[in-house]
Enzyme design. Structure first.
Site, PDB file in Angstrom:
ATOM      1  N   ALA A  10       0.847  -1.313  -0.123  1.00 44.86           N
ATOM      2  CA  ALA A  10      -0.074   0.147  -0.137  1.00 44.86           C
ATOM      3  C   ALA A  10       0.809   1.200  -0.173  1.00 44.86           C
ATOM      4  CB  ALA A  10      -1.110   0.011   1.350  1.00 44.86           C
ATOM      5  N   TYR A 148       7.510 -13.760 -13.592  1.00 48.07           N
ATOM      6  CA  TYR A 148       6.412 -12.657 -13.106  1.00 48.07           C
ATOM      7  C   TYR A 148       5.346 -13.254 -13.653  1.00 48.07           C
ATOM      8  CZ  TYR A 148       4.220  -8.263 -12.695  1.00 48.07           C
ATOM      9  OH  TYR A 148       3.103  -7.439 -12.444  1.00 48.07           O
ATOM     10  N   ALA A 150       4.341 -16.161 -14.807  1.00 44.95           N
ATOM     11  CA  ALA A 150       3.799 -17.463 -14.190  1.00 44.95           C
ATOM     12  C   ALA A 150       3.247 -17.200 -12.679  1.00 44.95           C
ATOM     13  CB  ALA A 150       5.077 -18.441 -13.737  1.00 44.95           C
TER      14      ALA A 150
END
Lengths: 240, 87
Positions: A10, A148, A150
């Site tokens: 976040a 990434y 995958a």
């Protein structure tokens, strides 16, 4: 009391945009990141609806305790937005095994375990939302991003099956797949490559974190209660 | 209320929430998969017990163990209760 939305990753980029829009929409937000960025601190100042919790999600053995603490300290969450991810690129043939493992741990295993544990209070509430942030790379592929890709394709498959598993309990599970956005994660994408992506997009621009966050906000809403097991692509038309 | 009674009360409460019909009476020998509670209902039972008791044996155990009967389920919670409270 307003509904609690847990957002991982976040502190910046899309995660920060999701926190901003969720607050504007009246949700309580629990922002999780390893460290609190100044942008997140600024968003938090004077806003009691936003809480920050520091956590390293790659510490998989700590996730059960973390989730238990979330429910105890902040109440049963309404939604989980699995946004935290890493996007380091590299040619597979020379990528170190530890880098592959690290990427799969943070991008795939951690979201699965967070969903597992935060799903439980949602089951008891008989309502909830799980939103996993995927990527257009899950389906288009990209040179140097095989692991990434995958991890993101794994998240999409996971979401579809989980949607079937928990639909009966009023919980929806979906993905948002952004295209290339100008964030810290894609900062290595510059020059001609970036211009070429913009040119190929029907809208002639990149999607922004705010564009993708808006899709997340829709999935959080009551209006999306009949939407589950799907992927919303936000890419300014790049994959059209 | 002892632990076994609490689990039984939770089981009944969860069955209602999950809209499942429990086969009565639930005894020590009741096979969990034939109790009337479906797999999602069991996940809800574990979640409810986690909130009430403050621990979840399924998350704490090092190897996966799936109790077959109600007595085995209760025994597992008793073991972990001892670990948590020393009682």
């Amino acid at each position: 009391m307003s509904k609690l939305v847990v957002v991982t990753g976040a502190s910046r980029g899309l995660g920060l945009a999701i926190c901003q829009q969720a607050l504007q929409a009246g949700y309580r937000v629990l922002a999780i990141a390893r460290t609190e960025s100044s942008a997140l601190q600024q968003l938090q100042s004077g806003n009691t609806a936003l809480q920050f919790l520091a956590a390293d999600l790659a510490q998989l053995d700590q996730l059960a305790t973390l989730c238990s603490r979330i429910s105890k300290d902040y109440g049963r969450p309404y939604a989980l937005v699995n946004n935290a991810a890493m996007g380091n690129d590299g040619v597979l043939a020379t990528m170190h095994n530890s880098d592959i493992a690290q990427l799969l741990t943070l991008n795939l295993e951690a979201p699965i375990l967070l969903a597992k544990y935060l799903l439980r209070p949602m089951l008891l509430n008989q309502t909830g939302r799980i939103i996993n942030i995927s990527s257009i790379i899950a389906r288009t592929g990209f040179n140097g991003l095989s692991v990434y890709a995958a991890s993101k394709a794994g998240l999409e498959g996971f979401s579809k099956s989980l949607a079937r598993e928990v639909g009966k309990a009023g919980i929806t599970v979906n993905c948002v797949a952004p295209g290339y956005m100008q964030t810290d994660m894609t900062s290595s994408l510059q020059g001609e490559k970036l211009e070429s992506i913009k040119r190929r997009s029907p809208l002639g621009r990149l999607a922004t974190p705010d564009d993708a966050a808006a899709a997340v906000l829709y999935l959080l809403s009551e209006q999306a209660s009949a939407v589950t097991g799907t992927v919303i692509t936000v890419d300014a038309g790049s994959t059209a | 209320m002892d632990l076994k009674q609490r689990i039984k009360a939770c089981l009944e409460q969860t069955a209602e929430l999950a809209n499942c019909q429990l086969l009565q009476p639930v005894t020590d020998d009741t096979v969990l998969l034939q109790s009337g509670l479906d797999s999602l209902g069991f996940a809800m039972l574990v979640a409810q017990l986690d909130e009430e008791l403050g621990f979840d044996p399924f998350s704490e155990m090092e190897i996966a163990v799936y109790p077959r009967t109600f007595a085995e389920f209760v025994q597992m919670y008793q073991q972990y209760q001892q670990k948590h409270t020393g009682v």
